[in-house]
Enzyme design. Structure first.
Site, PDB file in Angstrom:
ATOM      1  N   ASN A  84       9.805 -19.217 -15.397  1.00 59.38           N
ATOM      2  CA  ASN A  84       9.918 -18.666 -14.044  1.00 59.38           C
ATOM      3  C   ASN A  84       8.578 -18.230 -13.453  1.00 59.38           C
ATOM      4  O   ASN A  84       8.417 -18.220 -12.236  1.00 59.38           O
ATOM      5  CB  ASN A  84      10.891 -17.479 -14.089  1.00 59.38           C
ATOM      6  CG  ASN A  84      10.786 -16.603 -12.868  1.00 59.38           C
ATOM      7  OD1 ASN A  84      11.166 -17.002 -11.768  1.00 59.38           O
ATOM      8  ND2 ASN A  84      10.234 -15.411 -13.049  1.00 59.38           N
ATOM      9  N   TYR A 150       0.264 -25.242  -2.854  1.00 56.59           N
ATOM     10  CA  TYR A 150       1.481 -24.661  -3.440  1.00 56.59           C
ATOM     11  C   TYR A 150       2.518 -25.767  -3.647  1.00 56.59           C
ATOM     12  O   TYR A 150       3.135 -25.872  -4.710  1.00 56.59           O
ATOM     13  CB  TYR A 150       2.047 -23.548  -2.551  1.00 56.59           C
ATOM     14  CG  TYR A 150       3.324 -22.964  -3.110  1.00 56.59           C
ATOM     15  CD1 TYR A 150       3.314 -22.228  -4.297  1.00 56.59           C
ATOM     16  CD2 TYR A 150       4.554 -23.178  -2.483  1.00 56.59           C
ATOM     17  CE1 TYR A 150       4.486 -21.720  -4.841  1.00 56.59           C
ATOM     18  CE2 TYR A 150       5.731 -22.667  -3.013  1.00 56.59           C
ATOM     19  CZ  TYR A 150       5.691 -21.943  -4.187  1.00 56.59           C
ATOM     20  OH  TYR A 150       6.858 -21.453  -4.732  1.00 56.59           O
ATOM     21  N   LYS A 154       4.355 -27.300  -7.095  1.00 51.27           N
ATOM     22  CA  LYS A 154       5.799 -27.391  -7.344  1.00 51.27           C
ATOM     23  C   LYS A 154       6.260 -28.844  -7.500  1.00 51.27           C
ATOM     24  O   LYS A 154       7.211 -29.121  -8.224  1.00 51.27           O
ATOM     25  CB  LYS A 154       6.570 -26.662  -6.234  1.00 51.27           C
ATOM     26  CG  LYS A 154       6.378 -25.142  -6.289  1.00 51.27           C
ATOM     27  CD  LYS A 154       6.901 -24.553  -7.624  1.00 51.27           C
ATOM     28  CE  LYS A 154       6.845 -23.048  -7.678  1.00 51.27           C
ATOM     29  NZ  LYS A 154       7.429 -22.494  -8.912  1.00 51.27           N
ATOM     30  N   PHE A 187       7.640 -12.507  -3.148  1.00 46.07           N
ATOM     31  CA  PHE A 187       6.951 -13.797  -3.036  1.00 46.07           C
ATOM     32  C   PHE A 187       5.999 -13.856  -1.828  1.00 46.07           C
ATOM     33  O   PHE A 187       4.817 -14.192  -1.963  1.00 46.07           O
ATOM     34  CB  PHE A 187       8.004 -14.912  -2.943  1.00 46.07           C
ATOM     35  CG  PHE A 187       7.465 -16.284  -2.694  1.00 46.07           C
ATOM     36  CD1 PHE A 187       7.033 -17.083  -3.750  1.00 46.07           C
ATOM     37  CD2 PHE A 187       7.367 -16.808  -1.403  1.00 46.07           C
ATOM     38  CE1 PHE A 187       6.524 -18.364  -3.511  1.00 46.07           C
ATOM     39  CE2 PHE A 187       6.860 -18.079  -1.163  1.00 46.07           C
ATOM     40  CZ  PHE A 187       6.444 -18.850  -2.230  1.00 46.07           C
TER      41      PHE A 187
HETATM   42  C1  8X3 Z   1       9.465 -20.740  -2.327  1.00 45.10           C
HETATM   43  C2  8X3 Z   1      10.108 -21.531  -1.244  1.00 45.10           C
HETATM   44  O1  8X3 Z   1       9.800 -22.544   1.066  1.00 45.10           O
HETATM   45  O2  8X3 Z   1       8.949 -20.301   0.718  1.00 45.10           O
HETATM   46  O3  8X3 Z   1       9.047 -21.529  -3.377  1.00 45.10           O
HETATM   47  O4  8X3 Z   1       7.805 -22.189  -0.235  1.00 45.10           O
HETATM   48  S1  8X3 Z   1       9.110 -21.634   0.129  1.00 45.10           S
END
Ligand code: 8X3
Length: 250
Positions: A84, A150, A154, A187
């Site tokens: 995670n 980012y 991912k 986040f």
């Molecule tokens: C988080 C989703 O769309 O805010 O990984 O990047 S987003």
């Protein structure tokens, strides 16, 4: 789930902590990994199950392997790994982005996840069972403006998950990923380096997912029959159609 040894990285907040709570209710024994030793200690006191705490930064390759090596023998037999740990740093075009932010995201979200996986799988391979769930993102399925690095990180998680599933297939080890859209955690505050006003705007009227929503989905992935592997799960708020389309409440 009862008495299964579950290792969760990034366990001291957000999705990691919510998952720890859900799985502890189901009787799992938990290895909680994070950078903040004190925070992990405080949180583990709230759980009613056996815990081991590992403090390390996933970006530090030596520290990752040393941490797992330091576990008591019985705890090395990890049944489930929830990868995670990971964050976003900055939301900028390539030409003006900060390269230190890139390093943090690539080193943590990609290489860190790979290091942890590599440290944990030997026992799974030996025992010919295990389950690994990686935290991807809708950002690993679609690239959005200013998210190039980012999103790259991912996308890499998505690719690594697929490759790992192939490599571990002969050993009966389940490998899957969950890809959440907007989740209201710290986040965005981390992405915007503490700018709470900017962070809260992201979630305005979005009816975003909570960390608990994601934890429930992870619990579902883990609790299907052993012959079933939820390989790829995209989890969005109802108001979000994809990385770009969000029907905000007025
Ligand atoms: C988080 C989703 O769309 O805010 O990984 O990047 S987003």
């Amino acid at each position: 789930m009862k008495d299964k040894i579950v290792c969760i990285t990034g366990a001291s907040s957000g999705i990691g902590w919510a998952t720890a709570k859900v799985l502890s209710e189901l009787g799992a024994q938990l290895i909680l990994c994070g950078r903040r030793t004190k925070k992990l200690e405080q949180l583990s006191d709230l759980l009613k199950v056996n815990c081991q705490l590992l403090s390390f930064d996933v970006r530090d390759r030596k520290a990752v392997f040393a941490a797992f090596e330091s576990l008591p023998e019985d705890w090395k037999k990890i049944d489930i790994l929830i990868n995670n740990a990971g964050n976003a740093h900055g939301l900028d075009p390539v030409q003006t982005a900060n390269i230190d932010d890139w390093d943090s995201m690539i080193d943590g979200n990609v290489k860190g996840l790979m290091y942890v996986t590599k440290a944990v799988i030997p026992h799974m391979i030996k025992s010919k069972k295990g389950h690994i769930i990686n935290l991807g993102s809708i950002a690993g399925k679609e690239v959005y403006p200013n998210g190039s690095v980012y999103c790259s990180s991912k996308f890499a998680v998505d690719a690594f998950t697929s490759g790992l599933r192939i490599d571990l297939n002969p050993f009966g080890i389940r490998v899957g990923a969950i890809h959440p859209g907007l989740v209201q955690t710290e986040f965005s505050e981390i992405r915007f380096k503490g700018d709470q006003k900017r962070a809260s705007k992201v979630y305005e009227g979005a009816e975003a997912l909570t960390a608990e929503d994601v934890a429930d989905a992870i619990s579902y992935m883990l609790n299907v029959p052993e012959k079933v592997n939820v390989a790829d799960l995209v989890l969005l708020p109802t108001r979000q159609a994809n990385a770009y389309v969000l029907n905000r409440k007025e």
